[in-house]
Scaffold this active site. Sequence first.
Site, mmCIF file in Angstrom:
data_model
loop_
_atom_site.group_PDB
_atom_site.id
_atom_site.type_symbol
_atom_site.label_atom_id
_atom_site.label_comp_id
_atom_site.label_asym_id
_atom_site.label_seq_id
_atom_site.Cartn_x
_atom_site.Cartn_y
_atom_site.Cartn_z
ATOM 1 N N LYS A 10 0.493 -1.064 0.131
ATOM 2 C CA LYS A 10 -0.337 0.035 -0.067
ATOM 3 C C LYS A 10 1.073 1.068 -0.323
ATOM 4 C CE LYS A 10 -3.903 -1.681 2.435
ATOM 5 N NZ LYS A 10 -5.100 -2.051 2.982
ATOM 6 N N TYR A 50 -12.404 -1.191 -3.602
ATOM 7 C CA TYR A 50 -13.098 -0.958 -2.117
ATOM 8 C C TYR A 50 -14.847 -1.261 -1.769
ATOM 9 C CZ TYR A 50 -8.202 -1.516 -0.327
ATOM 10 O OH TYR A 50 -7.220 -2.103 0.086
ATOM 11 N N PHE A 58 -15.989 4.643 6.320
ATOM 12 C CA PHE A 58 -14.005 5.254 6.338
ATOM 13 C C PHE A 58 -14.202 4.526 5.077
ATOM 14 C CE2 PHE A 58 -14.001 -0.114 7.913
ATOM 15 C CZ PHE A 58 -14.055 -0.320 7.065
ATOM 16 N N ARG A 86 -2.273 -14.131 4.375
ATOM 17 C CA ARG A 86 -3.017 -13.251 5.626
ATOM 18 C C ARG A 86 -2.674 -13.629 6.992
ATOM 19 N NH1 ARG A 86 -7.514 -10.512 4.615
ATOM 20 N NH2 ARG A 86 -7.371 -10.610 6.475
ATOM 21 N N THR A 92 -5.908 -7.104 10.609
ATOM 22 C CA THR A 92 -6.505 -5.929 10.011
ATOM 23 C C THR A 92 -5.581 -4.823 10.790
ATOM 24 O OG1 THR A 92 -7.734 -6.478 9.180
ATOM 25 C CG2 THR A 92 -7.229 -4.403 9.187
ATOM 26 N N ARG A 103 2.405 -6.839 8.472
ATOM 27 C CA ARG A 103 1.827 -5.467 9.556
ATOM 28 C C ARG A 103 2.206 -5.113 10.833
ATOM 29 N NH1 ARG A 103 -4.623 -6.943 7.349
ATOM 30 N NH2 ARG A 103 -4.810 -5.916 5.388
ATOM 31 N N ASN A 113 -2.150 0.284 6.823
ATOM 32 C CA ASN A 113 -1.598 -1.045 7.561
ATOM 33 C C ASN A 113 -0.838 -1.809 6.106
ATOM 34 O OD1 ASN A 113 -3.526 -1.944 5.768
ATOM 35 N ND2 ASN A 113 -4.908 -2.813 7.153
ATOM 36 N N HIS A 116 -1.899 -5.327 1.624
ATOM 37 C CA HIS A 116 -3.548 -5.924 1.030
ATOM 38 C C HIS A 116 -3.448 -7.468 1.046
ATOM 39 C CE1 HIS A 116 -7.417 -6.783 0.038
ATOM 40 N NE2 HIS A 116 -6.875 -7.852 -1.262
ATOM 41 N N GLU A 127 -9.977 -9.936 -7.914
ATOM 42 C CA GLU A 127 -9.183 -9.198 -7.433
ATOM 43 C C GLU A 127 -7.652 -8.787 -8.477
ATOM 44 O OE1 GLU A 127 -10.253 -8.539 -2.606
ATOM 45 O OE2 GLU A 127 -8.364 -9.063 -3.149
HETATM 46 P P1 GDP Z 1 -8.693 -6.742 5.588
HETATM 47 O O1 GDP Z 1 -8.829 -7.397 4.555
HETATM 48 O O2 GDP Z 1 -7.468 -7.242 6.991
HETATM 49 O O3 GDP Z 1 -7.326 -5.629 4.804
HETATM 50 O O4 GDP Z 1 -9.033 -5.650 6.574
HETATM 51 P P2 GDP Z 1 -10.798 -5.240 5.869
HETATM 52 O O5 GDP Z 1 -11.355 -5.717 4.366
HETATM 53 O O6 GDP Z 1 -12.256 -5.261 7.300
HETATM 54 O O7 GDP Z 1 -10.571 -3.744 5.619
HETATM 55 C C1 GDP Z 1 -9.772 -3.518 4.616
HETATM 56 C C2 GDP Z 1 -9.347 -2.393 4.301
HETATM 57 O O8 GDP Z 1 -10.049 -0.965 4.837
HETATM 58 C C3 GDP Z 1 -7.960 -2.540 6.139
HETATM 59 O O9 GDP Z 1 -6.990 -2.915 5.392
HETATM 60 C C4 GDP Z 1 -7.845 -1.058 6.662
HETATM 61 O O10 GDP Z 1 -6.882 -0.398 5.207
HETATM 62 C C5 GDP Z 1 -9.133 -0.407 6.481
HETATM 63 N N1 GDP Z 1 -10.160 0.046 7.641
HETATM 64 C C6 GDP Z 1 -10.179 -0.855 8.429
HETATM 65 N N2 GDP Z 1 -10.430 -0.362 8.885
HETATM 66 C C7 GDP Z 1 -11.197 0.667 8.814
HETATM 67 C C8 GDP Z 1 -11.044 1.353 10.403
HETATM 68 O O11 GDP Z 1 -11.729 2.049 11.243
HETATM 69 N N3 GDP Z 1 -10.364 3.297 9.505
HETATM 70 C C9 GDP Z 1 -9.957 3.490 8.409
HETATM 71 N N4 GDP Z 1 -9.477 4.513 8.201
HETATM 72 N N5 GDP Z 1 -9.426 2.285 7.724
HETATM 73 C C10 GDP Z 1 -9.434 1.255 8.142
#
Ligand code: GDP
Length: 141
Positions: A10, A50, A58, A86, A92, A103, A113, A116, A127
């Site tokens: 990222k 996304y 967010f 993963r 996350t 991470r 973070n 992805h 994807e």
């Molecule tokens: P992942 O599959 O581990 O990437 O997590 P998710 O699918 O739940 O979320 C996608 C992405 O959204 C995450 O990797 C973060 O970059 C972002 N994200 C998730 N939760 C938050 C939040 O509470 N605030 C913000 N700004 N970004 C978030």
Amino acid sequence: MNKRTFAIIKPDAVRNNYTGLIYDRILKANFTILGAKLIRMTKAQAEGFYAVHRERPFFTELTDFMSSGKCMVLALEKENAVAEWRKTIGATNPAEADAGTIRKDFATSLGENAVHGSDSDENAKLEISFFFSESELIANL
Ligand code: GDP
């Protein structure tokens, strides 16, 4: 079984010059890199990628961040690729990520973070095809 997953280094990680270190983690974890591109996502591309998070509070912050600079998109191959990647990247939220995960070592915050990883074989396929054509993926011959 699908042996592929999709990864992104990222914008925070590219900005922090962690691209090479994260590449090293990918290779040390025995993934084959089928494709890699350095890109700058447009806001529209980030919103498309996304789309599943469209209703989340967010979403704007996430898509602003993902289109804020260069990132590296990667198609990776390994047995049980989705789960293995993963495991390699960790939770996350970097504050909750296990020691030794990408991470834990390179992420800035929950939003920024570092990497992805696809969460299912079905999403991995979608994807990968969002950023690569099949002819751009180099099979491990
Ligand atoms: P992942 O599959 O581990 O990437 O997590 P998710 O699918 O739940 O979320 C996608 C992405 O959204 C995450 O990797 C973060 O970059 C972002 N994200 C998730 N939760 C938050 C939040 O509470 N605030 C913000 N700004 N970004 C978030």
